[in-house]
Design a protein around this motif. Sequence first.
Motif, PDB file in Angstrom:
ATOM      1  N   LEU A   4     -37.906  99.184 -34.719  1.00 24.64           N
ATOM      2  CA  LEU A   4     -37.355  99.199 -33.382  1.00 24.64           C
ATOM      3  C   LEU A   4     -36.945 100.606 -32.979  1.00 24.64           C
ATOM      4  O   LEU A   4     -36.698 101.472 -33.820  1.00 24.64           O
ATOM      5  N   HIS A   7     -32.309 102.221 -29.254  1.00 20.23           N
ATOM      6  CA  HIS A   7     -31.530 101.249 -28.472  1.00 20.23           C
ATOM      7  C   HIS A   7     -31.526  99.886 -29.156  1.00 20.23           C
ATOM      8  O   HIS A   7     -30.491  99.221 -29.244  1.00 20.23           O
ATOM      9  N   GLU A   8     -32.679  99.476 -29.662  1.00 24.24           N
ATOM     10  CA  GLU A   8     -32.770  98.183 -30.315  1.00 24.24           C
ATOM     11  C   GLU A   8     -32.065  98.186 -31.665  1.00 24.24           C
ATOM     12  O   GLU A   8     -31.519  97.170 -32.106  1.00 24.24           O
ATOM     13  N   LYS A   9     -32.041  99.359 -32.351  1.00 26.31           N
ATOM     14  CA  LYS A   9     -31.279  99.472 -33.591  1.00 26.31           C
ATOM     15  C   LYS A   9     -29.795  99.266 -33.313  1.00 26.31           C
ATOM     16  O   LYS A   9     -29.092  98.586 -34.062  1.00 26.31           O
ATOM     17  N   LEU A  11     -28.581  97.541 -30.923  1.00 28.07           N
ATOM     18  CA  LEU A  11     -28.410  96.120 -30.628  1.00 28.07           C
ATOM     19  C   LEU A  11     -28.274  95.310 -31.918  1.00 28.07           C
ATOM     20  O   LEU A  11     -27.414  94.422 -32.028  1.00 28.07           O
ATOM     21  N   ALA A 136     -35.115  96.843 -37.962  1.00 28.25           N
ATOM     22  CA  ALA A 136     -34.393  97.994 -37.428  1.00 28.25           C
ATOM     23  C   ALA A 136     -34.489  99.224 -38.312  1.00 28.25           C
ATOM     24  O   ALA A 136     -34.406 100.361 -37.820  1.00 28.25           O
TER      25      ALA A 136
END
Length: 208
Positions: A4, A7-9, A11, A136
């Motif tokens: 990811l 930003h997704e990490k 999350l 992640a």
Amino acid sequence: MNILNNHEKELVLAQILYLYVIPTLLLYYGVIPEQFRILMLFSVSLLLYGIVKRAEWTFSDLGIRKDFMKDIIPYTLFTISGIGFILWISKITPGIEGREYYEWWEDARFLLLFIPISVLQEVVFRGILMRLLEKAFSNPIFIIILNASVFALIHIIYTNTTLVLPLTFIGGIGFAWMYYRYPNLIMISVSHTILNFTAMILGFFVLR
């Protein structure tokens, strides 16, 4: 597996904080009363189920496979080694030997909830959390250590934390490594249930 973006990490880390860490601390500090402990566990599990549904993960993504028996040898060796380790710790730890939970068979709550909770822990910590971490992060050592750390944290609800936390961290390292190496949710759940039972009857886990 696709890694990811940042930003997704963030999350994923936020999901760990709000669904794993904060609920445990709320229970530990008594913000959430003790009688709601099981309700909290199942509530968090439902939220995690929502994450799984939204991400459209398959049974295979969670480590549930039809050929689960192919990993029986490594998991059997792991479980036997774990039992030996727990027995050894019980012999060298003051206050543990001789404190066996002899009347566990008379405790209806223990009998009804022990296996479901043991399995649910594996679904939550290995099936879901490991999957989130693998999506992640790319470093397996970091993934295994973080998984084991979060797993150990939930055990602060027990009284003898100076023993339980290091023990569950070591156990968490073992469970996380086994699942990372052999992603088999059925076999890891069986192993966890057996080792949990061994530790319980030897008196390691005493709720506050």
